[in-house]
Design a protein around this motif. Structure first.
Motif, PDB file in Angstrom:
ATOM      1  N   VAL A   1       1.087  -1.221  -0.069  1.00  0.00           N
ATOM      2  CA  VAL A   1      -0.108   0.016  -0.105  1.00  0.00           C
ATOM      3  C   VAL A   1       0.872   1.205   0.263  1.00  0.00           C
ATOM      4  N   VAL A   2       0.768   2.050  -1.009  1.00  0.00           N
ATOM      5  CA  VAL A   2       1.489   3.209  -1.160  1.00  0.00           C
ATOM      6  C   VAL A   2       0.580   4.502  -1.276  1.00  0.00           C
ATOM      7  N   ASN A   3       0.854   5.638  -0.331  1.00  0.00           N
ATOM      8  CA  ASN A   3       0.237   6.854  -0.562  1.00  0.00           C
ATOM      9  C   ASN A   3       1.075   7.942  -0.171  1.00  0.00           C
ATOM     10  N   THR A   4       0.585   8.973  -0.887  1.00  0.00           N
ATOM     11  CA  THR A   4       1.363  10.327  -0.914  1.00  0.00           C
ATOM     12  C   THR A   4       1.272  10.775   0.550  1.00  0.00           C
ATOM     13  N   ILE A   5       2.358  11.401   0.922  1.00  0.00           N
ATOM     14  CA  ILE A   5       2.491  12.039   2.078  1.00  0.00           C
ATOM     15  C   ILE A   5       2.466  13.604   2.085  1.00  0.00           C
ATOM     16  N   PHE A   6       1.692  14.261   2.964  1.00  0.00           N
ATOM     17  CA  PHE A   6       1.465  15.759   2.907  1.00  0.00           C
ATOM     18  C   PHE A   6       1.937  16.274   4.269  1.00  0.00           C
ATOM     19  N   ASN A   7       2.608  17.562   4.431  1.00  0.00           N
ATOM     20  CA  ASN A   7       3.213  17.882   5.547  1.00  0.00           C
ATOM     21  C   ASN A   7       2.391  17.872   6.811  1.00  0.00           C
ATOM     22  N   GLU A   8       1.254  18.143   6.498  1.00  0.00           N
ATOM     23  CA  GLU A   8       0.253  18.110   7.797  1.00  0.00           C
ATOM     24  C   GLU A   8       0.054  16.452   8.426  1.00  0.00           C
ATOM     25  N   ASN A   9       0.448  15.626   7.424  1.00  0.00           N
ATOM     26  CA  ASN A   9       0.527  14.225   7.963  1.00  0.00           C
ATOM     27  C   ASN A   9       1.590  13.503   8.267  1.00  0.00           C
ATOM     28  N   ALA A  10       2.601  14.584   8.181  1.00  0.00           N
ATOM     29  CA  ALA A  10       3.987  13.839   8.524  1.00  0.00           C
ATOM     30  C   ALA A  10       4.356  13.020   9.644  1.00  0.00           C
ATOM     31  N   GLU A  11       3.566  13.351  10.692  1.00  0.00           N
ATOM     32  CA  GLU A  11       3.547  12.693  11.984  1.00  0.00           C
ATOM     33  C   GLU A  11       3.203  11.089  11.875  1.00  0.00           C
TER      34      GLU A  11
END
Length: 363
Positions: free
Chosen positions: A299-309
């Motif tokens: 499973v691959v998903n893009t990471i956004f800054n607000e979800n970096a944690e």
């Protein structure tokens, strides 16, 4: 017939056969090889000795070992066994005297032309003592082995019960977690597209039917789990905009296999939770493949800054419980990794399961 009663009958028959073999070899075979006419009193005495040995065996097995040895009263156990051994010779002498066996045997041997010295009454009967020791040793060993096997079986049953209860608890946590999120999605959809919300409810009802009726045995065919994932993805796509691309590659199942249900959904659900943006382009890619006996999920998903944690604290109720289910259901037969790929700014979950149990293959 009741299987428990069946086993009891087999046990009794086995004991009878063993005692018959023991009696023939140690008490009857050798006298019959003397080639003389022995008085019937001799066979009465041998039968009496056999009865004493049987009594010693079961007294030791049912009373002395459980009440003394297994309760760490080793000294008491040794003293009881010594008392039994010491009492054997006087009891045998008393049996000989009551049957007038020494003189009857002397006459039988003289008639057969055999001179045979007889043991004096004040001497210990070494043969009887050795037989008693052997019976006590066998009885003690058998009882301890049976106790060990019973304890092992009880531990296994308790472990199975504990694991079953834990799996039920974990599964009960995962399913409401999924439905809570999905119902929120459908609720949001009813405000913008009634027709699509109806389609979404239909898919959700089909998914609920799958969970209620097809997963109760604790296993499900991989093909049905794949269909469930497809329904879930279609359901999620209804609330996504054009900035999010979702793709799914499923296995071409030739020979279906059974797996634990709802095992992959938390990872897919997490990708939608953390990999979707309302303004920025994002990608969610799910790849499920089956080669030989290895089932692989990526499973691959893009990471956004607000979800970096999520890179540092990858978890949540569904995910932690799924990993716990993996430990219980596939011990030493799975690998799991979750990491951020800096070059592509993606988060990748990789899970492999080794399905090598023939019973897991559907017919």
């Amino acid at each position: 017939m009741n299987p428990v009663k069946n086993r009891a009958y087999i046990t009794i028959l086995l004991h009878l056969l063993v005692w018959m073999l023991f009696a023939f070899i140690l008490l009857f075979y050798q006298p019959m090889s003397w080639n003389i006419s022995l008085p019937y009193q001799f066979w009465i005495k041998q039968s009496g000795v056999l009865i004493m040995l049987v009594a010693v065996f079961y007294l030791n097995s049912n009373i002395f070992v459980p009440q003394l040895l297994m309760k760490n009263n080793n000294l008491g156990f040794i003293l009881v066994i010594l008392a039994i051994i010491i009492a054997i010779s006087p009891v045998v002498n008393l049996l000989d005297d009551s049957l007038r066996l020494p003189e009857l045997l002397e006459k039988a041997f003289n008639a057969g032309g055999i001179v045979r010295p007889f043991r004096k009454k004040d001497r210990l009967d070494i043969f009887q003592i050795m037989m008693t020791l052997m019976i006590v040793g066998i009885s003690t060993s058998v009882t301890l082995i049976q106790k060990w096997q019973a304890d092992k079986q009880l531990r296994e049953e308790l472990d199975k019960e504990r694991i079953g209860s834990e799996l039920s608890f974990l599964k009960a946590q995962i399913n409401p977690h999924f439905f809570f999120n999905t119902l929120n999605n459908i609720y949001a959809l009813t405000h913008v597209d009634v027709e699509n919300s109806r389609r979404a409810l239909h898919k959700l009802s089909r998914m609920m039917r799958y969970l209620l009726y097809d997963t109760q045995a604790g296993i499900t065919p991989l093909s049905k789990e794949v269909s469930f994932i497809v329904d879930y993805l279609e359901l999620m796509k209804l609330r996504l905009n054009d900035t999010t691309k979702v793709s799914f590659e499923g296995p071409l199942v030739g020979q279906d296999i059974n797996i634990a249900p709802m095992l992959f959904l938390p990872y897919i659900e997490n990708a939608f939770k953390h990999g979707v943006s309302s303004v920025e382009p994002s990608v969610i890619r799910i790849e499920l493949s089956l080669e030989a006996k290895v089932l692989e999920l990526k499973v691959v998903n893009t990471i956004f800054n607000e979800n970096a944690e999520i890179v540092d604290s990858y978890g949540g109720i569904g995910l932690s419980n799924t990993k716990r289910r993996l430990d219980l259901l596939y011990p030493d037969k799975h690998t799991f990794s979750a990491m951020k790929v800096e070059e592509s700014n993606e988060f990748v979950v990789h899970l492999t399961l080794v399905i090598d149990d023939p019973e897991l293959y559907s017919r």
